[in-house]
Design an enzyme around this catalytic site. Sequence first.
Site, PDB file in Angstrom:
ATOM      1  N   ASP A  98      66.266 116.279  68.221  1.00  0.00           N
ATOM      2  CA  ASP A  98      67.375 115.656  67.506  1.00  0.00           C
ATOM      3  C   ASP A  98      68.721 116.298  67.778  1.00  0.00           C
ATOM      4  O   ASP A  98      69.747 115.772  67.361  1.00  0.00           O
ATOM      5  CB  ASP A  98      67.110 115.708  65.989  1.00  0.00           C
ATOM      6  CG  ASP A  98      65.947 114.832  65.609  1.00  0.00           C
ATOM      7  OD1 ASP A  98      65.814 113.760  66.206  1.00  0.00           O
ATOM      8  OD2 ASP A  98      65.161 115.227  64.729  1.00  0.00           O
ATOM      9  N   HIS A 120      61.362 123.928  64.551  1.00  0.00           N
ATOM     10  CA  HIS A 120      60.288 122.934  64.596  1.00  0.00           C
ATOM     11  C   HIS A 120      59.010 123.575  64.096  1.00  0.00           C
ATOM     12  O   HIS A 120      58.775 124.754  64.331  1.00  0.00           O
ATOM     13  CB  HIS A 120      60.090 122.435  66.035  1.00  0.00           C
ATOM     14  CG  HIS A 120      59.353 121.143  66.099  1.00  0.00           C
ATOM     15  ND1 HIS A 120      57.987 121.071  66.115  1.00  0.00           N
ATOM     16  CD2 HIS A 120      59.811 119.864  66.126  1.00  0.00           C
ATOM     17  CE1 HIS A 120      57.634 119.797  66.159  1.00  0.00           C
ATOM     18  NE2 HIS A 120      58.702 119.055  66.158  1.00  0.00           N
TER      19      HIS A 120
HETATM   20  N1  CMC Z   1      68.241 126.639  60.234  1.00  0.00           N
HETATM   21  C1  CMC Z   1      68.140 127.832  59.647  1.00  0.00           C
HETATM   22  N2  CMC Z   1      66.964 128.423  59.342  1.00  0.00           N
HETATM   23  C2  CMC Z   1      65.845 127.758  59.644  1.00  0.00           C
HETATM   24  C3  CMC Z   1      65.861 126.501  60.265  1.00  0.00           C
HETATM   25  C4  CMC Z   1      67.129 125.929  60.559  1.00  0.00           C
HETATM   26  N3  CMC Z   1      67.214 124.740  61.153  1.00  0.00           N
HETATM   27  N4  CMC Z   1      64.617 126.067  60.467  1.00  0.00           N
HETATM   28  C5  CMC Z   1      63.804 127.016  59.975  1.00  0.00           C
HETATM   29  N5  CMC Z   1      64.554 128.043  59.489  1.00  0.00           N
HETATM   30  C6  CMC Z   1      64.037 129.287  58.900  1.00  0.00           C
HETATM   31  C7  CMC Z   1      63.549 129.069  57.486  1.00  0.00           C
HETATM   32  O1  CMC Z   1      64.567 129.324  56.537  1.00  0.00           O
HETATM   33  C8  CMC Z   1      62.395 130.046  57.379  1.00  0.00           C
HETATM   34  O2  CMC Z   1      62.952 131.319  57.151  1.00  0.00           O
HETATM   35  P1  CMC Z   1      62.092 132.408  56.282  1.00  0.00           P
HETATM   36  O3  CMC Z   1      60.845 132.643  57.074  1.00  0.00           O
HETATM   37  O4  CMC Z   1      62.994 133.585  56.217  1.00  0.00           O
HETATM   38  O5  CMC Z   1      61.822 131.761  54.961  1.00  0.00           O
HETATM   39  C9  CMC Z   1      61.810 130.062  58.798  1.00  0.00           C
HETATM   40  O6  CMC Z   1      62.885 129.658  59.671  1.00  0.00           O
HETATM   41  C10 CMC Z   1      60.648 129.082  58.982  1.00  0.00           C
HETATM   42  O7  CMC Z   1      61.060 127.819  58.499  1.00  0.00           O
HETATM   43  P2  CMC Z   1      60.095 126.820  57.716  1.00  0.00           P
HETATM   44  O8  CMC Z   1      60.925 125.848  56.946  1.00  0.00           O
HETATM   45  O9  CMC Z   1      59.052 127.597  56.967  1.00  0.00           O
HETATM   46  O10 CMC Z   1      59.406 126.106  58.953  1.00  0.00           O
HETATM   47  P3  CMC Z   1      58.734 124.696  58.944  1.00  0.00           P
HETATM   48  O11 CMC Z   1      57.794 124.711  60.100  1.00  0.00           O
HETATM   49  O12 CMC Z   1      58.163 124.380  57.605  1.00  0.00           O
HETATM   50  O13 CMC Z   1      59.947 123.693  59.188  1.00  0.00           O
HETATM   51  C11 CMC Z   1      61.514 122.257  60.159  1.00  0.00           C
HETATM   52  C12 CMC Z   1      60.232 123.068  60.374  1.00  0.00           C
HETATM   53  C13 CMC Z   1      61.724 121.321  61.355  1.00  0.00           C
HETATM   54  C14 CMC Z   1      61.366 121.373  58.912  1.00  0.00           C
HETATM   55  C15 CMC Z   1      62.694 123.210  60.001  1.00  0.00           C
HETATM   56  O14 CMC Z   1      62.856 123.996  61.181  1.00  0.00           O
HETATM   57  C16 CMC Z   1      64.002 122.480  59.682  1.00  0.00           C
HETATM   58  O15 CMC Z   1      64.266 122.168  58.522  1.00  0.00           O
HETATM   59  N6  CMC Z   1      64.854 122.177  60.738  1.00  0.00           N
HETATM   60  C17 CMC Z   1      66.029 121.397  60.535  1.00  0.00           C
HETATM   61  C18 CMC Z   1      65.661 119.927  60.453  1.00  0.00           C
HETATM   62  C19 CMC Z   1      65.321 119.341  61.804  1.00  0.00           C
HETATM   63  O16 CMC Z   1      66.001 119.566  62.793  1.00  0.00           O
HETATM   64  N7  CMC Z   1      64.237 118.569  61.826  1.00  0.00           N
HETATM   65  C20 CMC Z   1      63.817 117.838  63.034  1.00  0.00           C
HETATM   66  C21 CMC Z   1      62.506 118.315  63.546  1.00  0.00           C
HETATM   67  S1  CMC Z   1      62.153 117.624  65.173  1.00  0.00           S
HETATM   68  C22 CMC Z   1      62.046 115.920  64.931  1.00  0.00           C
HETATM   69  C23 CMC Z   1      60.923 115.525  64.074  1.00  0.00           C
HETATM   70  O17 CMC Z   1      59.794 115.984  64.272  1.00  0.00           O
HETATM   71  O18 CMC Z   1      61.122 114.705  63.190  1.00  0.00           O
END
Ligand code: CMC
Length: 427
Positions: free
Chosen positions: A362, A305
């Site tokens: 989720d 998240h």
């Molecule tokens: N699985 C594997 N690696 C992950 C995941 C995941 N679910 N989420 C983040 N990471 C890694 C990512 O690859 C990155 O690694 P590095 O620093 O080595 O590049 C690091 O963790 C930080 O990730 P980010 O994408 O820069 O973080 P963000 O804050 O931009 O993204 C997120 C947050 C929710 C989009 C992301 O965690 C994700 O894609 N999760 C899966 C989708 C999901 O479950 N979304 C629902 C969120 S809660 C409901 C809502 O608010 O809608």
Amino acid sequence: MGDQAKLSVGGKEIDLPVLKGSVGPDVIDIRKLYAQTGAFTYDPGFTSTGSCESALTYIDGDEGVLLHRGYPIGQLAEQSSFLEVCYLLLNGELPSQAELGKFEHTITRHTMVHEQLSSFFSGFRRDAHPMAVMCGVVGALSAFYHDSTDISDPVQRRIASHRLIAKMPTIAAMAYKYSVGQPFVYPDNKLSYAGNFLKMTFGVPAEEYEVIPAVEKAMDRIFILHADHEQNASTSTVRLAGSSGANPFACIAAGIACLWGPAHGGANEACLNMLREIGTPDKIPHFIERAKDKNDPFRLMGFGHRVYKNYDPRATVMQQTVREVFDALKVNDPLFETALRLEELARSDPYFIEKKLFPNVDFYSGIILSAIGFPTEMFTVLFALARTVGWVAQWNEMIGDPGQKIGRPRQLYTGPTERDYVPLSAR
Ligand code: CMC
């Protein structure tokens, strides 16, 4: 941090005011930065940027805290009802018994949609994704309710807010009914908000529909868990759309469009699809390895998240609710065991520990919704239904803010500098 922050730009030092909220990090006020220095800030994804002032929802992502108007989400999920939470978000305080009764009465009386809106659905293909239908139909509400689109009138704003909260379950249920080829079921004013939605979704005119109290309660709780979440992508979309003076129905349609994405509201659908793909617990290690592989786009859906670097408090309630629904319906989906094991393995893996990736709202919601009988395509629709109150409350807060301006970010331009047009014959 003191009351001022110092910034040195191109040899010039300026003082920037530091603003303090009631709780949470201080905020450096950069509104005069460009005028004083000629420089912009750069923050794609807004990871360090506060876009507005708000008194609705507070999240402490490190501690896993979520408060609506100060009340912890766990207490609201346990002791409140969705409509009471709606009242709280819209009005700032918990209602008295009389206020709640009046509010419930108002919402109940707005649940029907203009009859002509029904014919709108038949313009869509039966196999359209219900979120596509929601974007279209909710956007079309502004063509049906002209008398509540003047945003400068607080009475019209309130009526539009009530209409949106009340009509979303009806429209969501209609989107489902259209997809399965069954007749639309009219709202039933005797039922609760959640009970009514279940009846409109799963009832048929040929039979009596009996609302199962435990499922009704679970549905209501799922709505509470999704009611608001401060400045997430769809809420920011609603605020940005509304900042131009767009009408509330159009703004909520914009929020729905944004919510649909798999990184946001679409994650619940993607998560259940992922759990189905994983299938049995023995396959989990393979998927965890894929999630860790930088060359593989696969991510563990329902994990991680932007704000929570701890267990999402909504996921805790969601996990408990799975068991309640299973008991009430006397079902046991083996995917729940897979999900529990996946959580256990991921949370003991250094990759997820170091990056502070925990289950989010989720992760377990899809298992509950599937047990209740919703197809995966409807999951994000339910999220949209529940989040409508948050969008509407945030939109109202923005319109009422005297400092509100049209949202207009700046950019770091990296395209070509000025050059002369070359006629086609000379290229
Ligand atoms: N699985 C594997 N690696 C992950 C995941 C995941 N679910 N989420 C983040 N990471 C890694 C990512 O690859 C990155 O690694 P590095 O620093 O080595 O590049 C690091 O963790 C930080 O990730 P980010 O994408 O820069 O973080 P963000 O804050 O931009 O993204 C997120 C947050 C929710 C989009 C992301 O965690 C994700 O894609 N999760 C899966 C989708 C999901 O479950 N979304 C629902 C969120 S809660 C409901 C809502 O608010 O809608």
